[in-house]
Write an enzyme that holds these catalytic residues in place. Structure first.
Site, PDB file in Angstrom:
ATOM      1  CE  LYS A   1      -4.253  33.410  18.057  1.00  0.00           C
ATOM      2  NZ  LYS A   1      -4.214  33.118  19.469  1.00  0.00           N
TER       3      LYS A   1
ATOM      4  CG  MET B   1       5.486  35.832  21.349  1.00  0.00           C
ATOM      5  SD  MET B   1       3.756  35.879  21.852  1.00  0.00           S
ATOM      6  CE  MET B   1       3.734  34.614  23.109  1.00  0.00           C
TER       7      MET B   1
ATOM      8  N   PRO C   1       8.333  23.022  16.703  1.00  0.00           N
ATOM      9  CG  PRO C   1      10.618  22.724  16.931  1.00  0.00           C
ATOM     10  CD  PRO C   1       9.310  22.040  17.175  1.00  0.00           C
TER      11      PRO C   1
ATOM     12  CG  ASP D   1      -1.396  29.002  15.015  1.00  0.00           C
ATOM     13  OD1 ASP D   1      -1.975  29.020  16.097  1.00  0.00           O
ATOM     14  OD2 ASP D   1      -0.393  28.310  14.772  1.00  0.00           O
TER      15      ASP D   1
ATOM     16  N   GLY E   1       4.718  24.667  18.290  1.00  0.00           N
ATOM     17  CA  GLY E   1       5.357  24.283  19.550  1.00  0.00           C
ATOM     18  C   GLY E   1       4.487  23.372  20.373  1.00  0.00           C
TER      19      GLY E   1
ATOM     20  CB  ILE F   1       4.335  26.552  26.168  1.00  0.00           C
ATOM     21  CG1 ILE F   1       4.552  25.401  27.146  1.00  0.00           C
ATOM     22  CG2 ILE F   1       5.342  27.682  26.417  1.00  0.00           C
ATOM     23  CD1 ILE F   1       5.923  24.769  27.084  1.00  0.00           C
TER      24      ILE F   1
END
Ligand code: SAH
Length: 266
Positions: free
Chosen positions: A61, A175, A16, A39, A93, A97
């Site tokens: 992204k 999200m 995390p 990322d 993470g 998932i």
């Protein structure tokens, strides 16, 4: 025999944010890689674990452009492996998932590239740890649902609200910051009481971590007024009730007006 020969890809969970929440295996694989594709949600200090000679490639992204960008990432990873590199694809993470792992697994397998997964600590676990809560609760929260509330721009969320409005479950919504109003309204319309405890955790395990206790009914207001720009997780369910020890803490007036109880403001 090594588990990381040249020409292989490891899909590695970066956890995390807090580098100490990385697994020892992840740390070793990052150190052995000749190229690391990562990322934006990879915590500070983690990329420094790569060898000095390793190439670090940011492939973050931007929302709204996912599918095209994902294909580009798939291609870059496969090309690097076919060129004989030791490839780490590092994702926030747990890669399995809401991490688009399937696309990368398929792309590698179709190209005959060996790819394996190193799991990571998912945001829901880190968020629960931040607020000192258990995601499950004997007799009260027997079920834990991981759900993403990310919708394509201009589209409504396509979720089965009747199923999600389960009073005996904990919902961990990834999200979900922008969709908080819809999540709250739909769950209440589907029968979940507005008083159901809810928590918002932003940047769990990172230096800017913030967390708030509120209720399902006040969740939209809380998400709008209390959160900054960091990644945030919504947790909903009886198991998220505020611990009694914190309940009497004095809170800033503006936040209590929004139905918020502050855990820690960094
Ligand atoms: N694979 C990741 C999730 C990727 S989806 C995992 O297993 O955690 C990205 C979403 O995860 C963010 O929008 C946010 O909802 C959540 N997230 C990731 N890191 C977080 C953090 N440190 N604190 C709170 N939420 C986080």
């Amino acid at each position: 025999m090594t588990d990381f020969p040249e020409g292989m890809v490891w899909l590695v969970g970066a956890g995390p944010g807090d580098a100490e929440l990385l697994t020892r295996k992840a740390e070793r694989l990052i150190g052995e890689a000749s190229v690391v594709f990562h990322d934006a949600l990879v915590g500070p200090g983690i990329l420094e674990m790569a060898a000095r000679s390793a190439r670090l490639v940011h492939v973050g992204k931007r929302s709204g452009r996912h599918s095209k960008d994902q294909r580009t990432i798939d291609r870059l990873i496969v090309e690097a492996a076919l060129a004989g590199e030791k490839v780490v694809r590092l994702k926030g993470g747990d890669p399995a998932i809401f991490g688009r792992a399937t696309e990368e697994l398929d792309a590698c397998r179709e190209a005959g590239v060996v790819i394996r997964i190193c799991p990571g600590v998912t945001a829901a676990s880190a968020a629960a740890a931040s607020i000192g809560a258990s995601l499950t609760l004997r007799g009260l929260a027997r079920k834990l649902t991981f759900v993403t509330a990310h919708a394509r721009a201009g589209e409504a969320l396509d979720l089965d609200w009747a199923r999600l409005a389960d009073p005996d479950a904990t919902l961990a919504i990834y999200m979900g910051k922008a969709a908080a109003p819809e999540v709250s309204a739909e769950l209440i319309a589907a029968g979940l009481p507005a008083s159901t405890p809810a928590a918002l955790v932003e940047s769990a395990s990172l230096p800017g971590e913030r967390h708030f206790h509120t209720s399902l009914g006040l969740l939209p207001l809380a998400a709008r007024t209390a959160l900054g720009d960091g990644p945030a997780l919504l947790l909903i369910g009886k198991a998220m009730a505020q611990p009694a020890a914190n309940a009497g803490t004095r809170q800033p007036a503006a936040l209590t007006a929004a139905g918020l109880a502050v855990g820690k403001v960094a």
